[in-house]
Structure formats: C-alpha cells, structure tokens
Design a protein around this motif. Structure first.
Motif, short mmCIF file in Angstrom:
data_model
loop_
_atom_site.label_atom_id
_atom_site.label_comp_id
_atom_site.label_asym_id
_atom_site.label_seq_id
_atom_site.Cartn_x
_atom_site.Cartn_y
_atom_site.Cartn_z
N ARG A 26 75.19 33.31 -12.80
CA ARG A 26 76.10 34.36 -12.33
C ARG A 26 77.33 34.39 -13.24
O ARG A 26 77.93 33.36 -13.51
N ASN A 27 77.68 35.60 -13.69
CA ASN A 27 78.85 35.73 -14.55
C ASN A 27 80.12 35.73 -13.71
O ASN A 27 80.06 35.56 -12.47
N CYS A 28 81.27 35.93 -14.34
CA CYS A 28 82.55 35.86 -13.64
C CYS A 28 82.70 36.96 -12.58
O CYS A 28 83.54 36.84 -11.69
N ASN A 29 81.88 38.01 -12.64
CA ASN A 29 81.91 39.07 -11.63
C ASN A 29 80.89 38.83 -10.52
O ASN A 29 80.75 39.65 -9.62
N GLY A 30 80.16 37.73 -10.61
CA GLY A 30 79.16 37.41 -9.60
C GLY A 30 77.81 38.06 -9.85
O GLY A 30 76.90 37.93 -9.03
N ASP A 31 77.66 38.77 -10.97
CA ASP A 31 76.39 39.41 -11.30
C ASP A 31 75.44 38.40 -11.91
O ASP A 31 75.84 37.56 -12.72
N THR A 36 72.10 42.21 -16.96
CA THR A 36 73.16 41.78 -16.06
C THR A 36 73.11 42.64 -14.81
O THR A 36 73.06 43.87 -14.90
#
Length: 121
Positions: free
Chosen positions: A54-59, A14
């Motif tokens: 992209r995860n919920c943090n934008g990563d 991630t």
C-alpha cells in the motif's frame, strides 16, 4: 554454469488502475547451465521480485508480470563487465541529451562524486 541478463517487463498498477499506464523494465542477472534453463528460471522467479504494498495514499500497488523480453548470455561478471547496451536513434537529439544530463544531475545530487566534473557527452 553461465551468467545471463534477463530483461523483464512489468505493468505497475496502483489502486483500480485509473492512472497513466506505467511499465517497469528491469535487467537482472541469473545463473544457469544454458539458455533454456535460464528462461525457465527467469519466468519462474518473475512473480517473486515484487510483493504488493500500500502506498502513502493507501492504494494497493502491484506489478503484473508481462514477459521476459530478452535473455542474453554474458561473460562471468567482473569489474566493468557490460550487462546490456541500448542503441538510441532519437528524433530530437537535444531532448535526448537533456534527459541524459538530467539523470546525471540527479545522481550528482544524490552521490558524493569524487570527480564532480564527469562528462557524459
């Protein structure tokens, strides 16, 4: 044609990878004429199962294929057919059983079992 269980190992990364190491072990079914063909097919398909997102943090989250760790021929799938078996010899039996029961409790919360008194151990 024969059925095979393939054990894939992936490393999940991630963002820039500055986190605790994560590895995903997956058991998947594949069909092929023989073990050699099944292994080639498994390795060829390994990168197709997980697309980066992209995860919920934008990563960015990616799965890096490590290897096909095992390949087992199995009988044609049928109700109750065994796909894999893992032998555990835990140092701490109580901790192992606690973990198993946590998984059981989690499933019972998610799924409406018709027999909620299912006993694993």
């Amino acid at each position: 044609m024969k059925w095979f269980v393939v054990r894939y190992i992936y490393q999940i990364i991630t963002g820039d990878g500055d986190h605790a190491s994560q590895f995903d072990e997956q058991l998947r079914l594949t069909i092929a004429d023989n073990c050699d063909e099944a292994l080639l097919k498994a390795e060829r398909q390994a990168d197709e199962f997980h697309q980066p997102f992209r995860n919920c943090n934008g990563d960015m989250v990616t799965w890096n294929f490590i290897c096909v760790a095992d390949l087992y021929e199995v009988q044609s799938p049928a109700d109750g057919a065994e796909l894999a078996s893992v032998l555990h010899e835990p140092d701490d039996v109580n901790a192992f059983l606690d973990t198993v029961n946590q998984h059981k409790s989690y499933l019972q919360e998610l799924l409406p079992f018709s027999t909620p008194s299912i006993k694993l151990f």
